[in-house]
Design a protein around this motif. Sequence first.
Motif, mmCIF file in Angstrom:
data_model
loop_
_atom_site.group_PDB
_atom_site.id
_atom_site.type_symbol
_atom_site.label_atom_id
_atom_site.label_comp_id
_atom_site.label_asym_id
_atom_site.label_seq_id
_atom_site.Cartn_x
_atom_site.Cartn_y
_atom_site.Cartn_z
ATOM 1 N N GLU A 87 0.834 -1.204 0.000
ATOM 2 C CA GLU A 87 0.000 0.000 0.000
ATOM 3 C C GLU A 87 0.870 1.256 0.000
ATOM 4 O OE1 GLU A 87 -2.579 -0.291 3.369
ATOM 5 O OE2 GLU A 87 -3.555 -2.125 2.648
ATOM 6 N N LEU A 88 1.962 1.214 0.761
ATOM 7 C CA LEU A 88 2.890 2.351 0.800
ATOM 8 C C LEU A 88 3.540 2.557 -0.567
ATOM 9 C CD1 LEU A 88 4.390 4.529 2.436
ATOM 10 C CD2 LEU A 88 6.043 2.769 3.096
ATOM 11 N N ILE A 89 3.928 1.470 -1.220
ATOM 12 C CA ILE A 89 4.528 1.561 -2.549
ATOM 13 C C ILE A 89 3.540 2.170 -3.542
ATOM 14 C CG2 ILE A 89 5.349 0.204 -4.528
ATOM 15 C CD1 ILE A 89 6.598 -1.739 -2.482
ATOM 16 N N THR A 90 2.289 1.749 -3.463
ATOM 17 C CA THR A 90 1.259 2.298 -4.352
ATOM 18 C C THR A 90 1.119 3.802 -4.174
ATOM 19 O OG1 THR A 90 0.022 0.210 -4.358
ATOM 20 C CG2 THR A 90 -1.185 2.196 -4.982
ATOM 21 N N GLU A 91 1.106 4.249 -2.923
ATOM 22 C CA GLU A 91 1.003 5.681 -2.646
ATOM 23 C C GLU A 91 2.230 6.425 -3.177
ATOM 24 O OE1 GLU A 91 -1.522 7.546 -1.325
ATOM 25 O OE2 GLU A 91 -2.645 5.664 -1.596
ATOM 26 N N TYR A 92 3.380 5.819 -3.005
ATOM 27 C CA TYR A 92 4.624 6.443 -3.476
ATOM 28 C C TYR A 92 4.617 6.584 -4.997
ATOM 29 C CZ TYR A 92 9.573 6.980 -4.593
ATOM 30 O OH TYR A 92 10.768 7.416 -5.098
ATOM 31 N N GLN A 93 4.200 5.547 -5.690
ATOM 32 C CA GLN A 93 4.181 5.593 -7.154
ATOM 33 C C GLN A 93 3.143 6.580 -7.670
ATOM 34 O OE1 GLN A 93 3.775 1.361 -8.004
ATOM 35 N NE2 GLN A 93 5.991 1.108 -8.164
ATOM 36 N N LYS A 94 2.038 6.718 -6.946
ATOM 37 C CA LYS A 94 1.051 7.736 -7.311
ATOM 38 C C LYS A 94 1.638 9.134 -7.125
ATOM 39 C CE LYS A 94 -3.252 5.269 -6.178
ATOM 40 N NZ LYS A 94 -4.407 5.230 -5.219
ATOM 41 N N ALA A 95 2.309 9.333 -6.004
ATOM 42 C CA ALA A 95 2.856 10.659 -5.692
ATOM 43 C C ALA A 95 3.954 11.068 -6.658
ATOM 44 C CB ALA A 95 3.380 10.681 -4.255
ATOM 45 N N THR A 96 4.770 10.105 -7.069
ATOM 46 C CA THR A 96 5.888 10.402 -7.976
ATOM 47 C C THR A 96 5.502 10.241 -9.436
ATOM 48 O OG1 THR A 96 6.684 8.113 -7.817
ATOM 49 C CG2 THR A 96 7.602 9.723 -6.261
ATOM 50 N N GLN A 97 4.330 9.626 -9.678
ATOM 51 C CA GLN A 97 3.866 9.330 -11.039
ATOM 52 C C GLN A 97 4.921 8.545 -11.813
ATOM 53 O OE1 GLN A 97 2.720 13.239 -12.602
ATOM 54 N NE2 GLN A 97 0.618 12.853 -11.971
ATOM 55 N N CYS A 98 5.524 7.603 -11.092
ATOM 56 C CA CYS A 98 6.578 6.784 -11.690
ATOM 57 C C CYS A 98 6.527 5.389 -11.090
ATOM 58 C CB CYS A 98 7.949 7.414 -11.443
ATOM 59 S SG CYS A 98 9.314 6.457 -12.138
ATOM 60 N N ALA A 99 6.554 4.373 -11.945
ATOM 61 C CA ALA A 99 6.538 2.990 -11.474
ATOM 62 C C ALA A 99 7.920 2.359 -11.521
ATOM 63 C CB ALA A 99 5.570 2.168 -12.325
ATOM 64 N N GLN A 100 8.937 3.170 -11.771
ATOM 65 C CA GLN A 100 10.311 2.654 -11.862
ATOM 66 C C GLN A 100 10.800 2.215 -10.476
ATOM 67 O OE1 GLN A 100 11.846 2.492 -14.762
ATOM 68 N NE2 GLN A 100 13.829 1.736 -14.116
ATOM 69 N N PRO A 101 11.359 1.001 -10.358
ATOM 70 C CA PRO A 101 11.896 0.564 -9.058
ATOM 71 C C PRO A 101 12.980 1.510 -8.561
ATOM 72 C CG PRO A 101 11.735 -1.280 -10.576
ATOM 73 C CD PRO A 101 11.482 -0.049 -11.387
ATOM 74 N N VAL A 102 13.036 1.685 -7.256
ATOM 75 C CA VAL A 102 14.013 2.599 -6.668
ATOM 76 C C VAL A 102 14.445 2.052 -5.316
ATOM 77 C CG1 VAL A 102 12.181 4.004 -5.639
ATOM 78 C CG2 VAL A 102 14.435 5.016 -6.004
ATOM 79 N N LYS A 103 15.728 2.219 -5.010
ATOM 80 C CA LYS A 103 16.236 1.826 -3.699
ATOM 81 C C LYS A 103 15.659 2.751 -2.629
ATOM 82 C CE LYS A 103 19.776 -0.427 -2.980
ATOM 83 N NZ LYS A 103 20.040 -1.758 -2.435
ATOM 84 N N TRP A 104 15.446 2.189 -1.451
ATOM 85 C CA TRP A 104 14.804 2.928 -0.359
ATOM 86 C C TRP A 104 15.484 4.253 -0.072
ATOM 87 C CZ3 TRP A 104 10.454 2.620 2.544
ATOM 88 C CH2 TRP A 104 10.412 3.391 3.706
ATOM 89 N N PHE A 105 16.823 4.241 0.084
ATOM 90 C CA PHE A 105 17.531 5.445 0.484
ATOM 91 C C PHE A 105 17.515 6.524 -0.600
ATOM 92 C CE2 PHE A 105 19.961 2.559 3.510
ATOM 93 C CZ PHE A 105 19.287 3.031 4.611
#
Length: 325
Positions: A87-105
């Motif tokens: 759910e957190l990942i979904t919110e993050y991808q919505k906020a950034t408008q990007c589905a590209q994988p990214v390291k946490w830091f």
Amino acid sequence: MTFLEKWLYIIRNCSFDNSYKAAWAKAITEIAVEYDFHEPIGSTIKIGLEDIAKKVIRYYFEQTIFFDLKQSPNPNKPPKIVSLVKELITEYQKATQCAQPVKWFRSNIELICETQYEKTVKQVKTALKADVSYRFLTVEGKTVDDIYNYERNADFLSIATNNMKELKGNSLIVFDAINYRWSQMLENFNHSPRICKKVKIIDEDKVRRKPLTKFFQLIAAENPDHICFHCGNKIIDETPAIDHVIPWSYLYSDDLWNLVYSHQTCNSSKSNVIPSETTIQRLEERNSKLLAMLMNQGQSNKHVSELEMAINNGLVRKFWISCQG
């Protein structure tokens, strides 16, 4: 058995119901590595479940956003913590408008999704209280004593200072044991290849290497004489190699704060070995000097900004600790 032997015994024999215990053990070990010890012999250290929850979220975030690794045998009923992280990942991808994988830091998710992140931390903390905190100590129906003290529903556990020091001193052995056990678990739930590397978020084939020539002059601002970072000798009669102090295979990224001049032979001989803490301290000192010199020269670009951000957020040490686990 010593504390370390008991800790490894729990890791090697924990159940395959899900990977919670592996994540819990990894978080506590990482906290031990980060801890700055001042307590006297015979004392105890309190570890907040919120601190453990934040690390567990990071582990599942990276394993999910990169590889969507299943963490339990029932795909229709994933573990609660995994669902919360998704759910957190979904919110993050919505906020950034990007589905590209990214390291946490690199995600900056704590700020980009501040409200959702804080909510997730609280929910994961609650799940850890209910499902992991006390169950971690039970192996085959028997409780392993003298690991840590935890009262049901408490926000902290307490662990002997000497035991924390033992964890820190043997962290590489412990991380290897955790990653191996975690990989064993995931092999039962997933059919994708290279599970062991994916647990450590290392998959060299996923990212193409780029030339590093653009960093040459930036590094020279602090090292105009081309002194090899590794051996300390001047690089003569050859073009300096640009080396990743923390190996590229751990970060998948080229960042000024992690790049130094090196002899070609020094670069080759270090391979993908994780650097020592002394090397990390030297890199942190180099970065501070480099930033000061670049700013004095009036240089302002993406790489200088990233260098400043890395210093302010302690990224060198965070990534170093992370790549050990």
